[in-house]
Design a protein around this motif. Structure first.
Motif, PDB file in Angstrom:
ATOM      1  N   PRO A   1       0.753  -1.229   0.122  1.00 21.33           N
ATOM      2  CA  PRO A   1       0.039   0.096   0.085  1.00 21.33           C
ATOM      3  C   PRO A   1       0.741   1.356  -0.044  1.00 21.33           C
ATOM      4  N   LYS A   2       2.024   1.280   0.551  1.00 21.04           N
ATOM      5  CA  LYS A   2       2.945   2.371   0.564  1.00 21.04           C
ATOM      6  C   LYS A   2       3.554   2.600  -0.536  1.00 21.04           C
ATOM      7  N   ILE A   3       4.219   1.390  -1.332  1.00 16.55           N
ATOM      8  CA  ILE A   3       5.079   1.763  -2.470  1.00 16.55           C
ATOM      9  C   ILE A   3       4.466   1.185  -3.729  1.00 16.55           C
ATOM     10  N   GLY A   4       3.309   0.417  -3.783  1.00 20.61           N
ATOM     11  CA  GLY A   4       2.637   0.025  -4.918  1.00 20.61           C
ATOM     12  C   GLY A   4       3.219  -1.436  -5.283  1.00 20.61           C
ATOM     13  N   ILE A   5       2.443  -2.057  -6.103  1.00 20.82           N
ATOM     14  CA  ILE A   5       2.801  -3.409  -6.749  1.00 20.82           C
ATOM     15  C   ILE A   5       4.191  -3.406  -7.370  1.00 20.82           C
ATOM     16  N   VAL A   6       4.304  -2.538  -8.451  1.00 22.36           N
ATOM     17  CA  VAL A   6       5.620  -2.612  -9.093  1.00 22.36           C
ATOM     18  C   VAL A   6       6.770  -2.302  -8.249  1.00 22.36           C
ATOM     19  N   GLY A   7       6.597  -1.395  -7.498  1.00 20.21           N
ATOM     20  CA  GLY A   7       7.770  -1.104  -6.281  1.00 20.21           C
ATOM     21  C   GLY A   7       8.201  -2.198  -5.603  1.00 20.21           C
ATOM     22  N   ALA A   8       7.044  -3.071  -5.191  1.00 23.11           N
ATOM     23  CA  ALA A   8       7.104  -4.139  -4.095  1.00 23.11           C
ATOM     24  C   ALA A   8       7.726  -5.148  -4.940  1.00 23.11           C
ATOM     25  N   SER A   9       7.082  -5.546  -6.166  1.00 23.96           N
ATOM     26  CA  SER A   9       7.489  -6.439  -6.980  1.00 23.96           C
ATOM     27  C   SER A   9       8.971  -6.398  -7.444  1.00 23.96           C
ATOM     28  N   VAL A  10       9.461  -5.301  -7.925  1.00 24.87           N
ATOM     29  CA  VAL A  10      10.847  -5.124  -8.361  1.00 24.87           C
ATOM     30  C   VAL A  10      11.867  -5.055  -7.078  1.00 24.87           C
ATOM     31  N   ALA A  11      11.402  -4.759  -6.121  1.00 26.36           N
ATOM     32  CA  ALA A  11      12.247  -5.007  -4.810  1.00 26.36           C
ATOM     33  C   ALA A  11      12.156  -6.416  -4.420  1.00 26.36           C
ATOM     34  N   THR A  12      11.270  -6.947  -4.540  1.00 26.32           N
ATOM     35  CA  THR A  12      11.268  -8.475  -4.278  1.00 26.32           C
ATOM     36  C   THR A  12      11.915  -9.350  -5.091  1.00 26.32           C
ATOM     37  N   ILE A  13      11.700  -9.107  -6.427  1.00 29.27           N
ATOM     38  CA  ILE A  13      12.189  -9.778  -7.384  1.00 29.27           C
ATOM     39  C   ILE A  13      13.987  -9.516  -7.361  1.00 29.27           C
ATOM     40  N   SER A  14      14.271  -8.260  -7.059  1.00 28.67           N
ATOM     41  CA  SER A  14      15.640  -7.925  -6.981  1.00 28.67           C
ATOM     42  C   SER A  14      16.419  -8.610  -5.604  1.00 28.67           C
TER      43      SER A  14
ATOM     44  N   ILE B   1      12.624   2.847 -10.126  1.00 28.76           N
ATOM     45  CA  ILE B   1      11.141   2.636  -9.908  1.00 28.76           C
ATOM     46  C   ILE B   1      10.603   3.334  -8.577  1.00 28.76           C
ATOM     47  N   MET B   2      11.536   3.468  -7.401  1.00 29.94           N
ATOM     48  CA  MET B   2      11.223   4.164  -6.181  1.00 29.94           C
ATOM     49  C   MET B   2      11.135   5.696  -6.424  1.00 29.94           C
ATOM     50  N   ARG B   3      11.897   5.971  -7.219  1.00 27.74           N
ATOM     51  CA  ARG B   3      11.848   7.392  -7.654  1.00 27.74           C
ATOM     52  C   ARG B   3      10.596   7.951  -8.117  1.00 27.74           C
ATOM     53  N   SER B   4      10.039   6.873  -9.308  1.00 23.56           N
ATOM     54  CA  SER B   4       8.933   7.455  -9.788  1.00 23.56           C
ATOM     55  C   SER B   4       7.797   7.467  -8.948  1.00 23.56           C
ATOM     56  N   TYR B   5       7.805   6.427  -7.837  1.00 24.22           N
ATOM     57  CA  TYR B   5       6.680   6.512  -7.048  1.00 24.22           C
ATOM     58  C   TYR B   5       6.662   7.867  -6.053  1.00 24.22           C
ATOM     59  N   GLN B   6       8.017   8.213  -5.893  1.00 25.80           N
ATOM     60  CA  GLN B   6       7.651   9.440  -5.100  1.00 25.80           C
ATOM     61  C   GLN B   6       6.999  10.584  -5.500  1.00 25.80           C
ATOM     62  N   LYS B   7       6.819  10.797  -6.865  1.00 25.06           N
ATOM     63  CA  LYS B   7       6.463  11.811  -7.766  1.00 25.06           C
ATOM     64  C   LYS B   7       4.846  11.711  -7.714  1.00 25.06           C
ATOM     65  N   VAL B   8       4.422  10.574  -7.379  1.00 18.02           N
ATOM     66  CA  VAL B   8       2.927  10.312  -7.394  1.00 18.02           C
ATOM     67  C   VAL B   8       2.180  10.630  -6.281  1.00 18.02           C
ATOM     68  N   PRO B   9       1.190  11.558  -6.094  1.00 13.25           N
ATOM     69  CA  PRO B   9       0.437  11.540  -4.658  1.00 13.25           C
ATOM     70  C   PRO B   9      -0.479  10.473  -4.726  1.00 13.25           C
ATOM     71  N   GLU B  10      -0.755   9.940  -3.262  1.00 18.38           N
ATOM     72  CA  GLU B  10      -1.583   9.033  -2.926  1.00 18.38           C
ATOM     73  C   GLU B  10      -3.022   9.275  -3.089  1.00 18.38           C
ATOM     74  N   LYS B  11      -3.909   8.379  -3.563  1.00 17.90           N
ATOM     75  CA  LYS B  11      -5.212   8.718  -3.880  1.00 17.90           C
ATOM     76  C   LYS B  11      -5.933   8.031  -2.527  1.00 17.90           C
ATOM     77  N   PRO B  12      -6.939   8.641  -2.029  1.00 24.28           N
ATOM     78  CA  PRO B  12      -7.738   8.169  -1.021  1.00 24.28           C
ATOM     79  C   PRO B  12      -8.262   6.954  -1.158  1.00 24.28           C
ATOM     80  N   SER B  13      -8.304   5.912  -0.152  1.00 28.50           N
ATOM     81  CA  SER B  13      -9.035   4.660  -0.320  1.00 28.50           C
ATOM     82  C   SER B  13     -10.566   4.870  -0.327  1.00 28.50           C
ATOM     83  N   ALA B  14     -11.214   3.793  -0.941  1.00 33.21           N
ATOM     84  CA  ALA B  14     -12.729   3.911  -0.988  1.00 33.21           C
ATOM     85  C   ALA B  14     -13.423   4.137   0.452  1.00 33.21           C
ATOM     86  N   ARG B  15     -12.849   3.599   1.483  1.00 27.77           N
ATOM     87  CA  ARG B  15     -13.386   3.833   3.092  1.00 27.77           C
ATOM     88  C   ARG B  15     -13.154   5.232   2.986  1.00 27.77           C
ATOM     89  N   GLN B  16     -12.062   5.990   2.676  1.00 31.37           N
ATOM     90  CA  GLN B  16     -11.779   7.533   3.010  1.00 31.37           C
ATOM     91  C   GLN B  16     -12.672   8.303   2.190  1.00 31.37           C
TER      92      GLN B  16
END
Length: 160
Positions: free
Chosen positions: A88-101, A140-155
């Motif tokens: 939820p904090k770094i996104g699927i691609v960020g987590a996947s790239v970090a995991t695979i790496s 990948i991590m630098r690209s995520y730092q530029k994206v604002p977080e969207k509120p969840s459905a609950r928010q």
């Protein structure tokens, strides 16, 4: 046969990405540890049935294997819990790239040391691969730092 195995493991990787997304969203709703527990309890129930009907191994062998091999149990729990926490904090691609790496880097080290019986020494292509993996994670991590977080459905519902 090689193509079939490659397709199967790619499907497994795709399912991991999908599971990460589901667990990440679920963790926002019910909690990180609760999501990890739900995943392991439901997975354990399914595996119990598979072992009961199709298992051919022996649980008694647990007492004869080298103790370090049992670390896989705890490492699996650690992996899933950290994945649920970070997606939820770094996104699927960020987590996947970090995991695979992380998997590839530890694999390179394990191969170099020869833990599973095959020694593959570090050479120039592997050093280049390590550098490229680190560059990929940073990019990948630098690209995520530029994206604002969207509120969840609950928010969104709470705002209404």
């Amino acid at each position: 046969m090689f193509i079939i195995l490659l397709a199967v493991i790619m499907l497994a990787g795709a399912s991991l990405g999908t599971q990460s997304a589901s667990n990440g969203r679920l963790a926002k709703e019910i909690g990180v540890l609760e999501t990890a527990l739900l995943s392991f309890v439901s997975g354990s129930a399914i595996l119990f049935l598979l072992v009961l009907f199709f298992g051919t191994g022996s649980f008694s062998a647990i007492f004869t294997v080298p103790k370090w091999q049992l670390s896989a149990v705890f490492l699996g729990v650690l992996f899933l819990s950290l994945l649920v926490l970070t997606v939820p904090k770094i996104g699927i691609v960020g987590a996947s790239v970090a995991t695979i790496s992380g998997q590839l880097l530890s694999g390179i080290l394990i191969d170099h040391v020869g833990v599973i019986g095959k020694h593959i020494p570090l050479d120039a292509p592997r050093y280049i691969a390590i550098v490229l993996l680190i560059i990929a994670v940073v990019a990948i991590m630098r690209s995520y730092q530029k994206v604002p977080e969207k509120p969840s459905a609950r928010q969104n519902l709470e705002l209404v």
